[in-house]
Structures are given as C-alpha cells and as structure tokens.
Design a protein around this motif. Sequence first.
Motif, PDB file in Angstrom:
ATOM      1  N   VAL B  14       0.845  -1.195   0.000  1.00 22.36           N
ATOM      2  CA  VAL B  14       0.000   0.000   0.000  1.00 22.36           C
ATOM      3  C   VAL B  14       0.878   1.242   0.000  1.00 22.36           C
ATOM      4  CG1 VAL B  14      -1.522   1.397   1.470  1.00 22.36           C
ATOM      5  CG2 VAL B  14      -2.060  -1.016   1.058  1.00 22.36           C
ATOM      6  N   HIS B  15       1.867   1.239   0.852  1.00 19.47           N
ATOM      7  CA  HIS B  15       2.738   2.405   0.936  1.00 19.47           C
ATOM      8  C   HIS B  15       3.424   2.662  -0.410  1.00 19.47           C
ATOM      9  CE1 HIS B  15       5.416   5.365   2.644  1.00 19.47           C
ATOM     10  NE2 HIS B  15       6.419   4.759   2.040  1.00 19.47           N
ATOM     11  N   GLU B  16       3.900   1.588  -0.986  1.00 17.69           N
ATOM     12  CA  GLU B  16       4.581   1.703  -2.278  1.00 17.69           C
ATOM     13  C   GLU B  16       3.629   2.267  -3.337  1.00 17.69           C
ATOM     14  OE1 GLU B  16       6.512  -1.702  -4.741  1.00 17.69           O
ATOM     15  OE2 GLU B  16       7.235  -1.815  -2.671  1.00 17.69           O
ATOM     16  N   ALA B  17       2.408   1.740  -3.351  1.00 18.12           N
ATOM     17  CA  ALA B  17       1.432   2.168  -4.361  1.00 18.12           C
ATOM     18  C   ALA B  17       1.062   3.640  -4.171  1.00 18.12           C
ATOM     19  CB  ALA B  17       0.180   1.301  -4.285  1.00 18.12           C
ATOM     20  N   LEU B  18       0.892   4.033  -2.925  1.00 15.99           N
ATOM     21  CA  LEU B  18       0.462   5.410  -2.669  1.00 15.99           C
ATOM     22  C   LEU B  18       1.555   6.421  -2.994  1.00 15.99           C
ATOM     23  CD1 LEU B  18      -1.545   4.969   0.661  1.00 15.99           C
ATOM     24  CD2 LEU B  18      -2.463   5.513  -1.601  1.00 15.99           C
ATOM     25  N   THR B  19       2.798   5.962  -2.975  1.00 21.55           N
ATOM     26  CA  THR B  19       3.889   6.891  -3.249  1.00 21.55           C
ATOM     27  C   THR B  19       4.441   6.737  -4.664  1.00 21.55           C
ATOM     28  OG1 THR B  19       5.325   5.294  -2.147  1.00 21.55           O
ATOM     29  CG2 THR B  19       4.631   7.178  -0.851  1.00 21.55           C
ATOM     30  N   ASP B  20       3.754   5.922  -5.474  1.00 22.74           N
ATOM     31  CA  ASP B  20       4.178   5.711  -6.861  1.00 22.74           C
ATOM     32  C   ASP B  20       3.410   6.693  -7.752  1.00 22.74           C
ATOM     33  OD1 ASP B  20       4.410   4.891  -9.490  1.00 22.74           O
ATOM     34  OD2 ASP B  20       4.392   2.756  -9.001  1.00 22.74           O
ATOM     35  N   ALA B  21       4.077   7.759  -8.139  1.00 25.24           N
ATOM     36  CA  ALA B  21       3.394   8.839  -8.854  1.00 25.24           C
ATOM     37  C   ALA B  21       2.815   8.381 -10.193  1.00 25.24           C
ATOM     38  CB  ALA B  21       4.354  10.007  -9.064  1.00 25.24           C
ATOM     39  N   ARG B  22       3.554   7.498 -10.885  1.00 28.58           N
ATOM     40  CA  ARG B  22       3.058   7.002 -12.175  1.00 28.58           C
ATOM     41  C   ARG B  22       1.765   6.231 -11.993  1.00 28.58           C
ATOM     42  NH1 ARG B  22       5.551   5.559 -16.907  1.00 28.58           N
ATOM     43  NH2 ARG B  22       7.166   7.021 -17.418  1.00 28.58           N
ATOM     44  N   LEU B  23       1.789   5.352 -11.029  1.00 28.31           N
ATOM     45  CA  LEU B  23       0.603   4.547 -10.752  1.00 28.31           C
ATOM     46  C   LEU B  23      -0.570   5.453 -10.391  1.00 28.31           C
ATOM     47  CD1 LEU B  23      -0.771   1.802 -10.218  1.00 28.31           C
ATOM     48  CD2 LEU B  23       0.043   1.957  -7.865  1.00 28.31           C
TER      49      LEU B  23
END
Lengths: 224, 475, 263
Positions: B14-23
């Motif tokens: 979740v953390h990774e996804a929320l901080t992935d600007a492209r995503l």
Amino acid sequence: MSARDDILALVRASLHVSGAEAPRRAAVASRLAEAPVGVVPQRGQGTRSQILATFKAEAERVRATVAEVASAADAPAEIARFLRENNLPATLRHGSDPRLASLPWSATALEISHGPSDGDDVNAVSAAFAAIAETGTLALVSGSDNPTTLNFLPENHFVLVFAEDVVGDMESVVARLKATYGQGAMPRAVNFVTGPSRSADIEQTILLGAHGPRRLHIVVVGQP
Amino acid sequence: MSLAATTPHFKDNVHEALTDARLQRALPHARNFIATRAAAAARLPEFEALRDSARAIKDHTLAHLDLYLETYERKVTQSGGHVHWARDTGEALAVILDLCKARGAKSVAKGKSMVSEEIGLNAALEGAGIAAVETDLGEYIIQLRGEAPSHIIAPAIHVTRDDVEADFRRFHRELPADRDLTQPEQLLAEARAILRDKFLSADIGLTGANFLIAETGTSIIVTNEGNGDLAQTLPKVHVVLASLDKLVPTLNDAAQLLRVLARSATGQDLSVYTTLSTGPRRPGDPDGPEEYHVVLLDNGRSAMLGGQFADMLRCIRCGACMNHCPVYHAVGGHAYGWVYPGPMGAVLTPSLIGVEQGGQLPNASTFCGRCEAVCPMRIPLPNLMRHWREREFERHLTPAVVRGGIGFWAFFAKRPGLYRFATDLAMRALHLIGRSRGRFAWLPFAGGWTRYRDLAAPQGATFQARWRAKSGAVR
Amino acid sequence: MAESEAVKPPIRVGLFVTCLVDLLRPSVGFAAVKLLEDAGCKVIVPSQSCCGQPAFNSGDRPSTQAIARRTIDAFAGCDYVVAPSGSCAGMLAKHYPELFVDEPEMAIKATAFAAKCFELVSFLVDRLGVKRVSARYEGVAAYHDSCSGLRELGVRDQPRTLLAGVEGLRMVELAESDVCCGFGGTFAVKYGELSDAIVTRKSAKIDASGADTLIAGDLGCLLNMAGKMQREGRAVKARHVAEVLAGMGDDPAIGEPDAGAAS
Ligand code: SF4
C-alpha cells in the motif's frame, strides 16, 4: 483415485450428498430437458417492424453500420458502394453459403474469392444464422458456408441478415439452434458479434479494430 | 498456489502504491467504469430482476455441481473433445505441458485467462521452452513489462499511454525507431500487426472460459478485441482452462448471466464477441481447431462448496466490485499481492492460498458496502470478509494489539454501569485538555489516527451523564 | 409511509445514543432528543454502552453476542430504538439477527428487536411522516452519505428533504457523496495510510463543492473528515445532521474550540 473421481468425491462431500439422490438427479434432468427461459427484457420484443427497428438502432449504437435492401440481389451493389465510398479495395471473400453464392456479384466490379481466410484478406462477407434485436447482435455459425476465420481476420466484415432471421433475444437464437442442430447439439462455433472489434486497454479509451474487424457493415435483406 | 504472493506485506505494498506517482496517474481510469455501469443498468428496466435470476442460476448449479460436471464431461466427449480434471495447480500445469510436448508445440497463443494467472502458466511454459503469447492487448502490454494483471478485466489499467509507447519502442526493435506512436490508435495498430503473426504461427491456442454449459458441452468466452476468438480458431489445438465454478446448466441460463456480465463490467450491453465453442472441427469444416481439450481445475473450489464462503463461487469475474472499491481506487490491483484484487480478491485469496498468507486483505476494508451493492451476483462481500476476520480471531491470527484492544474495550462495553462511569471521567479529563483548541493533533494511543488527521476533543461530560443529571435516570 | 400500525401515542422511543456521540459529542444526542420530542415521541435513554460493531468487525463474535444480548434487553420496553447513526442503526437492524443464527430463541428475539431499530432521520421522515423541521442555519452545506446508512438502510433522500426546509441553509452538490470517507471504524487506525488516502480525496471533493459546512449523519465519518480538513487547514465546519435540523448549529462545530467554560 483419479483426479476426476477425487474431485467429484470432494464436491459431494462438501455438499453432503452421495450423487445418487433421486430428487437431485430429477432436478438436474428436468432443468436440462426444459432449459427454462429466465427474465427476457422487453427491449427486444414487439411487432416484426419494431424488432427490426430495434435491431438496427442497437447495432448502430455499438458502432456497426446498417443498410437495408429490398432483396438479396441488391446486396452486392450495396457492399460495392460501401467499399467505394470508404476508399477500400474492391475485393471480397466468402464461404460456400448458397445464400451468398447465388448473388449477382459479377454485376459489380468486386474481385471475389472463396473459402476461409489466411489473414491476408481485407474484406469478407458472411450470412448470419440469426440476429438479435435486444443488443444489435449477429449470430454466425461455423462451417464451410461461413468460415469462422472470416468473422475475425479481415479488416472489414459485411454480414447479410435476412429480415425473417432477426429475433428479439438470445433465447430465441438458442431455440433456433436447437431446431436446426438438435437438442443438446451445437455447431462447432457460434459467434455472437455485437459491433466491430474494440479495445479499451490503453487508458480505458475505446479504439475500434483491435484484433477483429475495424468495420462491421450489416446488410438487412427484405422488409418486415 | 504457485504464483508467489506478496499479500502478507500488504501494508508495504500500500505504501509503495500510494507513493508511486506514475501509478497514481493511471489509477483514476478505473473510476470510468462507475458511470458506464450505472448507465447500462439504468437503460435496462429488468436489470435488478436479472441479477436475481443470475444469482438463482448459480446457486442451483453449485448445489448440483457434481451432476452438472458429469453431464458436461459427457457432452464434451460426445462432441469430440476431451476433459482433463486437475485437482490443483501442479496437475493443471502437467496436463497442459504434456499436451504441448506431445504435439511438439513451440508457442501457445493465449486468450485472457485469470485461471492461467492463478496457476502461473506462462512461467511454466517458458520454463519448458514454449513461448506463451498473451494476445489481449492489455495482457500483451503487461507481459512485455513483466508484470501481473492489476485488474481482472482491464489488466493494464495501471499503465499509462506513455508507458505503452515506451514499452513498444523497447521491445519492437524490428520496427523503425522514428515511427510515430503518439496516438493510441497507432499503438493499437502496431500491436495488432505484431500479434497477427503470432496467432498465425501458434501451435496451440489457450483460452479461459466465462461459462461452461452442461447442456451442450460448450465453452463460452467473451471478448471485445476478438483475440480469444482467434486464439481458439487458428491453432490446431484449442485448450480451455477453466475452474469448476464456471459451470452453468443451459444456454438459456448463460443468456441470463451474459446480460449482467458486460453491463456490470464495462457497461456494455453485451461484449463484442460472445463465442460458443463445442468440440473440434467437424467434417467439412474449413477452419477451427482439430483438437479441443478442457482442463477443469478445482484448486480449492470444491472445498468452498456448502461452506461459509460458498457464495463466492457465484462470482462471474466482472470486476464491478473493484471498480467501485475505494481501497482499490487508492492503491490499484498489484498491492493485493496475488492474482485476484479488489473485494472479490479479498474474499477469494485467503480461500485459495490460505488465511495465513491472505488474511490481510479481508481486514483492509471499511465495509462501505459498495461492492455488494453492485455485484451482479449479489455476493455479500463485506460479510464474507468479516467471516475471514472471525476465523482469524478464533485461530488467534488477529494481531495481539488489536485483540488486546478489543478485549479491553469489550470488557467495559459488556458492563454499561462501569462503562458510563469510566468514560464520563475520561471524557471530562480529555475535554479539559483539549477544549482550548477543540481538537488534538496528537494523543497517546491514538497515533494511528492523529498521524494523519486531528481528533476532535470531547465536549465534556458524556451524554449519558448529562442526561441522568438532567432528568433523573430512567433506569 | 406515515405512522406505523399498532403503536399508540405517545410513542416510546429508546435513544441509542451511540458510543461516539455519548463520549465525544453529547450535543448530537440532545439534538436527537429534541427532534424526536418535537415529533411527539417520548424519549427514554436506557443505560447503554456500544452496539458492538468494533468487536463484530474485528471478528470477535463472542463479545459481540454478549454486547448484543445486553442491548436487546436494555431496550425491551421501547416501541422503537432510534440511533443518530446509520452505522450503529445498521448494526442493530441488520447484523444483530445474523449473530444468533445458531440460537433459534435469541434469533427470534434479535429479529423482533431489529425490526424496531431505525436511523434517526429516516425514522422521522419514513415512520413519523415529518416533512419539515423549524430550524435556521446560515451557511452553504454539502451532505455526505455515510455508507451503512445509505446502503444498509436506504438513508438518502430523507436528510436532504429535511435539510431543504432549514431556513438560511443552501445545499450544494457534493461530487462522490456516496463514496466512503475512509473511516471504517478500526480500519482508520489499522490501515491509517490507506484510510488517509481515501479521506484526502474526500476532503478535496468537499473543498471543491464550495460548501462552508459539511453535514453527515454519522459522527465517526464526521470526525474523520473534520480531522482531515482541519489538519489540511481547510475552514469547512463539520456538523451532524441532527444538530442542524434541531437548530443547534450555533454550537462549536466538530473539532472547534469551546466558546465558553466546560459543562
Ligand atoms: S464478486 Fe461480484 S462484482 Fe466482484 S467480480 Fe465477482 S461477480 Fe463481479
């Protein structure tokens, strides 16, 4: 135990049944025999002319184009017109369906070829088994009359639909299939086609002509 | 289970996804389905009745699944096809690899199949030196990227147009480097041309199935692109890979399910291609496969029958639940860490890979209920997630802090007199501390809350204390 | 729907005040009492704690059952049980019966209890036939549909109907008003980062609506949205629908400092 027997045993254990229970067997047998029709939307129903009008409207809604001709003999001219007006090559492939073979193709400038497609054809024409008003859908069946490859490989697909074959709903097509092929039997493939091929896989924007035809032109033959 | 799950690390994901600007730029596209579904449902007065009908069909089928499976197998055999039963991933892979090897297959053209993701088919094929060619545009894109689908009907929904262009330039080296790919149409045309050759040269076509029809031994797939249809028409061998829960009694029943499937998925009344396949090429047929095989996979479904999670077997994989899920919208599908994302994945994943691995997912829900509201099969998804939480609680898999907190709180909640007394004191105290600002930016024990937002201070004495002071208690 | 069948006036309504209102914002409870009394009900407040939802949603069925039994008994003498929360009312009306599927006698009791449980505003409108309240509120407000009320109990038009009759109040459209705010009880703490992502979007939508006041029917959601907006420095006031309808909109809004001394 074989995987088959094991899986069936597991299913039965989970359902707490042996598989031999008469009421269950009867329930399944009658459902298969009667194949009850469920909820059929009003949209596809009505008089013959309403059904045809709905078919045309729904097919256009899914971005097929529809032309109406008085008799099958007018179909070649209509297809030739479409190809000309869209600047497409004057070639056309079709199967051995007598409903197509008997048409006056020679009255047009079209270069006709026969049989299944190997992927190099730009245009093909098929004759539909039936069509569904509710969703503007064509029903095409496999076989040498109308090879399945013609439905998918060419860029532009023409389909002849005889007015009397336009029915209200998918259940009516199923009934016609049973009448033609027998209860519980089917042609190898039945392709229900609702509009030209499309994809929305790039940013959910619909683009026509993914793997199948980019254009689907339906020629309805005869009047209600 | 074969595909490795990152589900236990859900919070990290979740953390990774929320901080992935492209995503985060790509994710809003998933919300487009909300309006299209609503419009399609609104245009069909019978839609709600069809949902009831669809649900009843699946419930009936599942209650008689053993008998429908036997009938289905018989009909497939009668039409010249073969049914291969597979208890689990290993058996399914073995069957498919054997089929490929016996025919000297070098490449398999694949239609979109979530079950093939479930068993990790592509990796197994590649491992055996057989090329697996994804032909659905979305699947093709993510295959190039070495990713898993992030959505069950829109596998590349996490990818932007720019990403696709970059990937095509990276992988389609044989094409001129200066070609124009700025328009989505150009990307589509390029993929079409490249995949056309792969279709024509594939030895085996493999598709999933949306429905398997007991009445006729027919498999049904729905696609918009026509890729699955080519995959099962052009190669000499067609392999259908499907799980047990795809069974449906009759074609008329399938007609009911089809009416809710596309509407719930993309908001179309019907997908462009609904293809019914029954057995191999018939005498005189000019095209179509010479062999037709069905691999019927159990992989945990039989154990779900008749149990607490049996409702989940009604799922027709339309994706509506994830299209309407605030959690899915926030993080996308990859964060779920295995094959099936969104609410359906939150219920199914613990069933298929075990609650020890998948238990995070049913906890990561606000129970907002939007999934259940749109699920065409009326699957009570929040309730099923709650059942998983109960199982975890019973088995002491619930984290100790949560368990302790709930225990502490429940001790008071079960004793209203004591509860009233203790809470009144506490609230008065908190009020005194917080009244000047009206809220707290930080409070001990409330860090999970105040890390992200303020917490309103209590107004003082509790309602119950004030009420009693005012009116002389009722009881 | 007007008044219900066999209940004779005055209707005895047990207020299930909900633990968040009880502890954090008693004024919502008093607003509910006023609205019910104005509609001709006799309001009683049995000794109570929580509906059990935190335990229920954490998978602790035994504790939930114990709490449910107490609650059902506590409200035995009431014609109706009304809560100023769709979430808690949903727990009582929809989930209590599910708790006792293995205990037929309790199941019957819980089902009968469930049938008399309502969310406050829908009770006023649907059961009591209230069409208008006399209240004034100066402001431009957006209404957020809390999930349980909306989807479990069908609370949607009732609050909008009553709010439309509040003098001085102008309602504006809130985009995605039916989308979850990310609260979800313990979810907000257990999955704080995820919850934050959801409420951040909600806060932006509220801001975009142009409203100076956010109104909702569940204190949990309001605390979440108010807390986020305050952390972000937005000036929107958050208020419970009962407070606005009861004409108590002058009190400090959620998370605002006290005007006077402690009560
Ligand atoms: S759970 Fe329901 S909404 Fe979700 S994919 Fe399955 S059928 Fe569709």
